[in-house]
Write a protein that holds these residues in place. Structure first.
Motif, PDB file in Angstrom:
ATOM      1  N   GLN A 373       0.683  -1.284  -0.041  1.00 14.10           N
ATOM      2  CA  GLN A 373       0.046  -0.081  -0.009  1.00 14.10           C
ATOM      3  C   GLN A 373       0.797   1.311  -0.034  1.00 14.10           C
ATOM      4  OE1 GLN A 373      -2.338  -0.429   3.783  1.00 14.10           O
ATOM      5  NE2 GLN A 373      -0.602   0.765   4.762  1.00 14.10           N
ATOM      6  N   ILE A 374       0.138   2.415  -0.381  1.00 16.57           N
ATOM      7  CA  ILE A 374       0.828   3.644  -0.527  1.00 16.57           C
ATOM      8  C   ILE A 374      -0.090   4.337   0.843  1.00 16.57           C
ATOM      9  CG2 ILE A 374       1.202   5.826  -1.668  1.00 16.57           C
ATOM     10  CD1 ILE A 374       0.723   4.206  -4.177  1.00 16.57           C
ATOM     11  N   GLU A 375       0.804   5.068   1.498  1.00 18.95           N
ATOM     12  CA  GLU A 375      -0.003   5.660   2.521  1.00 18.95           C
ATOM     13  C   GLU A 375       0.640   7.102   2.842  1.00 18.95           C
ATOM     14  OE1 GLU A 375       0.535   4.214   6.718  1.00 18.95           O
ATOM     15  OE2 GLU A 375      -0.704   5.599   7.469  1.00 18.95           O
ATOM     16  N   LEU A 376      -0.342   8.159   2.837  1.00 17.46           N
ATOM     17  CA  LEU A 376       0.133   9.489   2.898  1.00 17.46           C
ATOM     18  C   LEU A 376      -0.341   9.700   4.291  1.00 17.46           C
ATOM     19  CD1 LEU A 376      -1.334  11.053  -0.382  1.00 17.46           C
ATOM     20  CD2 LEU A 376       0.794   9.808   0.123  1.00 17.46           C
ATOM     21  N   ARG A 377       0.730  10.197   5.333  1.00 20.54           N
ATOM     22  CA  ARG A 377       0.035  10.250   6.754  1.00 20.54           C
ATOM     23  C   ARG A 377       0.381  11.912   6.909  1.00 20.54           C
ATOM     24  NH1 ARG A 377       3.447   6.383  10.262  1.00 20.54           N
ATOM     25  NH2 ARG A 377       2.220   4.845   9.188  1.00 20.54           N
ATOM     26  N   ASN A 378      -0.581  12.391   7.391  1.00 19.46           N
ATOM     27  CA  ASN A 378      -0.574  13.707   8.082  1.00 19.46           C
ATOM     28  C   ASN A 378       0.023  14.771   6.903  1.00 19.46           C
ATOM     29  OD1 ASN A 378      -2.093  13.139  10.263  1.00 19.46           O
ATOM     30  ND2 ASN A 378       0.003  12.632  11.365  1.00 19.46           N
ATOM     31  N   LEU A 379       0.110  14.688   5.804  1.00 20.21           N
ATOM     32  CA  LEU A 379       0.858  15.380   4.680  1.00 20.21           C
ATOM     33  C   LEU A 379       0.427  16.607   4.762  1.00 20.21           C
ATOM     34  CD1 LEU A 379       2.828  14.049   2.641  1.00 20.21           C
ATOM     35  CD2 LEU A 379       0.964  14.180   1.074  1.00 20.21           C
ATOM     36  N   GLN A 380       1.348  17.375   4.588  1.00 22.14           N
ATOM     37  CA  GLN A 380       1.292  18.997   4.507  1.00 22.14           C
ATOM     38  C   GLN A 380       2.423  19.494   3.381  1.00 22.14           C
ATOM     39  OE1 GLN A 380      -0.325  20.605   7.112  1.00 22.14           O
ATOM     40  NE2 GLN A 380      -0.157  18.776   8.424  1.00 22.14           N
ATOM     41  N   PHE A 381       2.005  20.628   2.809  1.00 18.58           N
ATOM     42  CA  PHE A 381       2.641  20.786   1.592  1.00 18.58           C
ATOM     43  C   PHE A 381       2.507  22.463   1.243  1.00 18.58           C
ATOM     44  CE2 PHE A 381       4.510  22.008  -2.607  1.00 18.58           C
ATOM     45  CZ  PHE A 381       5.657  21.576  -2.528  1.00 18.58           C
ATOM     46  N   ASP A 391      -3.029  18.255   6.398  1.00 16.46           N
ATOM     47  CA  ASP A 391      -3.795  16.984   6.972  1.00 16.46           C
ATOM     48  C   ASP A 391      -4.089  15.998   6.043  1.00 16.46           C
ATOM     49  OD1 ASP A 391      -3.251  18.429   9.330  1.00 16.46           O
ATOM     50  OD2 ASP A 391      -5.142  19.535   9.166  1.00 16.46           O
ATOM     51  N   ILE A 392      -3.586  15.616   5.018  1.00 16.24           N
ATOM     52  CA  ILE A 392      -4.072  14.506   4.197  1.00 16.24           C
ATOM     53  C   ILE A 392      -3.670  13.266   4.580  1.00 16.24           C
ATOM     54  CG2 ILE A 392      -3.653  13.951   1.707  1.00 16.24           C
ATOM     55  CD1 ILE A 392      -4.946  16.570   1.511  1.00 16.24           C
ATOM     56  N   ASN A 393      -4.544  12.531   4.851  1.00 10.33           N
ATOM     57  CA  ASN A 393      -4.483  11.136   5.390  1.00 10.33           C
ATOM     58  C   ASN A 393      -5.154  10.464   4.159  1.00 10.33           C
ATOM     59  OD1 ASN A 393      -3.118  10.904   7.899  1.00 10.33           O
ATOM     60  ND2 ASN A 393      -4.565  12.434   8.302  1.00 10.33           N
ATOM     61  N   LEU A 394      -4.307   9.276   3.559  1.00  8.71           N
ATOM     62  CA  LEU A 394      -5.050   8.519   2.680  1.00  8.71           C
ATOM     63  C   LEU A 394      -4.158   7.309   2.413  1.00  8.71           C
ATOM     64  CD1 LEU A 394      -6.718   8.552   0.010  1.00  8.71           C
ATOM     65  CD2 LEU A 394      -4.769   9.971  -0.962  1.00  8.71           C
ATOM     66  N   THR A 395      -4.835   6.281   2.086  1.00  7.68           N
ATOM     67  CA  THR A 395      -4.141   5.051   1.873  1.00  7.68           C
ATOM     68  C   THR A 395      -4.677   4.713   0.801  1.00  7.68           C
ATOM     69  OG1 THR A 395      -4.115   4.616   4.214  1.00  7.68           O
ATOM     70  CG2 THR A 395      -3.602   2.670   2.844  1.00  7.68           C
ATOM     71  N   ILE A 396      -3.866   3.938  -0.215  1.00  6.40           N
ATOM     72  CA  ILE A 396      -3.919   3.283  -1.489  1.00  6.40           C
ATOM     73  C   ILE A 396      -3.542   1.824  -1.320  1.00  6.40           C
ATOM     74  CG2 ILE A 396      -3.932   3.727  -4.179  1.00  6.40           C
ATOM     75  CD1 ILE A 396      -2.864   6.423  -3.729  1.00  6.40           C
TER      76      ILE A 396
END
Ligand SMILES: Nc1ncnc2c1ncn2[C@@H]1O[C@H](COP(=O)(O)OP(=O)(O)OP(=O)(O)O)[C@@H](O)[C@H]1O
Ligand SMILES: [Mg+2]
Length: 615
Positions: A373-381, A391-396
């Motif tokens: 899986q790809i996981e984006l955890r508390n992503l900020q940019f 606050d991007i939280n996302l799992t593919i």
């Protein structure tokens, strides 16, 4: 000075040519020097003052030792011999033959040293361009958003050329002229101590004035190069946007912009020329003034009779001295050139010294083949200070398709750019099978991804090479990819089929054709992870349907992040993420989202339905 030395470093290894170069230069200088000193015996012959020659000549051939005395004694020995046996006519022939031989030698060695230098110059420029190019390839995408393209182009072309024509070419001046000055002065000192001391007092004064001119040239050169960069930027934009310029009748507007830059460049060039043109008359005047002073001082010494200086030696001295002025002048004028070259050199080295913001960590590991899986955890940019993603939280999960939708500017493309590390997040993490992508080599991360972006980026090459791009695929594989991307038919309809050249950035193709080639390119790489940013936006409804089918088939075995404006293209996604102002506003499947009353997705969907009905 530091810049100068750094540029010279590009000529390494120095040991390969420097000793040889120095040898040629010293020999050329010595033979050159011999030519001018030969004027003294010539004058003695012409003015029939040869009666002292036998007294000066040694009785036998002197044994070799490295000194001016040996050269002088050897010459006098033969000179006296010829004079005694063949008279003054013979002596004249003797001197002239020696002049011819030594001129020949001096120029031969000069030629050899120039040949060597040409090799060095080519090497410096080649290496400099190489470093510049490979650094540009390493720099992160964000660098190019901030830097103007024209400026980069001007550094590549005119700045590198400037380095070539000034810094490298002046290497001759910098190595050869000081050598000449030293040798000539050694002989001058040998000929007359008081005269030489006298000239040494005068020279530094003119030298100081020349240094002032050089400093001014340097400041002006800096300004001129950056103006040229701005001008090239305008030209680049014009060429890229010529269609829009014509369509909006904006020729005059853009011409005005260009003229401003052009005028500014002309102004600075004129100022530089003025300063540089000042240098030559100025040093000429200073030179003649020094010679006049010398004539006066030397003349007084001879006329007063209390010195052993003869008329011929003095004339020989003045001739030799005027030859010192030539290298001194060459040195001072090359200082002006060096200043300009250094400014250009600094601009080139400035890019070479820019550290890529995104690079492998020293102990970066290889990202293993994608498994889970790809996981984006508390992503900020943020590009600058303004946050673009928060606050991007996302799992593919592997094999699933996640769609990103949302209004323009909500941050979809930005999010997609973070996965292949075009940018690194300012907060949070991107984990692929639990590995933070920042801990993995960039190459191993990108290797697992196929990307089709909003703009189709193609190169001026054949269709075949554009699809095959950096893979070892066979012709059959390329055609298969083209078929899946629904591009095969239009390709075979072009005059040269797969060998058709598509023009700059694919300019000879339609928008939809370009996009299908980009898709074929991504398909061919067969990556486990697909990132499609508006991959079908430039297609008509008919071909979109075909490509969409192909993509859906392709995505079945893959993990995909799909961005699309048209919601109809993403309704089969396993999860749809609705971005709004950089945050996840809603998430769920198509049906779930549609059922949410007053939701953003529902609104977007209704708007598109109305539009579709209108069409
Ligand atoms: N290189 C950049 N430097 C600074 N800001 C940028 C840069 N690229 C994008 N932005 C800003 O970041 C925000 C998000 O842009 P992004 O391209 O991710 O939007 P998007 O959702 O893909 O929009 P669209 O649907 O129009 O493609 C925008 O406000 C944009 O102005
Ligand atoms: Mg976008």
């Amino acid at each position: 000075m530091k810049t100068y030395l750094r540029i010279l470093q590009y000529a390494r290894p120095w040991a390969a040519f420097l000793p040889q170069y120095l040898l040629y230069t010293v020999l050329a200088t010595l033979f050159g020097l011999a030519n001018f000193t030969l004027i003294i015996p010539l004058l003695q012959v012409l003015f029939e003052k040869t009666d002292q020659v036998p007294t000066q000549a040694p009785a036998q051939l002197p044994a070799f030792h490295l000194s001016l005395d040996w050269v002088k004694d050897t010459f006098n020995y033969f000179f006296a011999d010829v004079l005694a046996t063949q008279g003054t006519m013979g002596a004249l022939t003797f001197v002239c033959v020696i002049v011819v031989v030594s001129v020949l030698c001096s120029n031969l060695f000069r030629y050899l040293s120039l040949r060597l230098l040409a090799k060095v110059r080519a090497r410096v420029i080649r290496n400099l361009r190489h470093d510049l190019y490979s650094r540009i390839l390493q720099l992160q995408l964000g660098y190019f958003a901030g830097e103007r393209k024209g400026d980069l182009m001007s550094r590549f072309t005119s700045d590198v050329q400037e380095v070539e024509s000034s810094v490298v070419n002046t290497m001759t001046a910098v190595i050869q002229e000081p050598l000449r000055i030293i040798f000539f002065f050694a002989v001058l000192f040998y000929m007359s101590l008081p005269l030489t001391l006298f000239t040494l007092i005068l020279l530094p004064i003119s030298g100081g004035l020349i240094a002032g001119v050089a400093k001014r040239l340097r400041q002006q050169a800096k300004q001129s190069q950056s103006t040229l960069g701005s001008m090239l930027s305008v030209i680049d934009e014009t060429l890229g946007g010529i269609r829009v310029i014509k369509a909006f009748n904006a020729q005059q507007y853009i011409e005005g912009k260009f003229e401003d830059q052009n005028d500014e460049y002309a102004r600075t060039s004129r100022r530089i020329d003025n300063t540089r043109d000042l240098a030559s008359p100025f040093s000429e005047f200073a030179g003649v003034a020094v010679v006049a002073g010398l004539l006066y001082f030397g003349g007084t010494l001879i006329l007063s009779g209390d010195s052993n200086l003869t008329g011929e030696t003095f004339i020989g001295y003045v001739v030799l001295f005027s030859q010192v002025l030539t290298p001194a002048k060459a040195l001072s004028s090359s200082f002006g050139n060096i200043q300009r070259g250094l400014v250009a050199g600094e601009r080139v080295l400035g890019i070479i010294d820019t550290e890529p913001a995104i690079r492998d960590k020293p102990n970066a590991k290889l990202l293993p083949d994608f498994q889970g899986q790809i996981e984006l955890r508390n992503l900020q940019f943020a590009y600058g200070t303004e946050p673009v993603l928060q606050d991007i939280n996302l799992t593919i999960q592997k094999g699933k398709t996640v769609a990103l939708v949302g209004p323009s500017g909500s941050g979809k493309s930005t999010l997609a750019d973070l996965l292949p590390r075009f940018y690194d997040p300012t907060g949070g993490q991107i984990l692929i099978d639990g590995h933070d992508v920042r801990d993995c080599t960039i190459h191993s991360v990108r290797e697992q991804m196929g990307i089709v972006t909003q703009e189709s980026i193609l190169f001026n090459d054949t269709i075949f090479n554009n699809i095959r791009f950096n893979t070892q695929a066979t012709e059959a594989e390329v055609m298969e990819a083209a078929r899946i991307a629904n591009a095969h038919d239009f390709i075979t309809a072009t005059p040269d089929g797969y060998q058709t050249i598509i023009g700059d950035r694919g300019g000879r193709l339609s928008g939809g054709q370009r996009q299908r080639l980009s898709i074929a390119r991504a398909i061919l790489r067969n990556p486990p992870i697909l990132i499609l940013d508006e991959a079908t936006s430039a297609l008509d409804t008919e071909s979109e349907k075909l490509v969409q089918e192909a993509l859906t088939r392709l995505m079945q075995h893959r993990t995909s992040l799909v961005i699309a404006h048209r919601l109809s293209t993403v309704q089969h996604a396993d999860e749809i993420i609705v971005l709004h102002q950089g945050r996840i506003a809603e998430r769920g499947t198509h049906e779930e989202l549609l059922r949410r009353p007053g939701g953003l997705y529902q609104r977007l969907s209704q708007m598109q339905a109305t539009n579709a009905a209108l069409v």
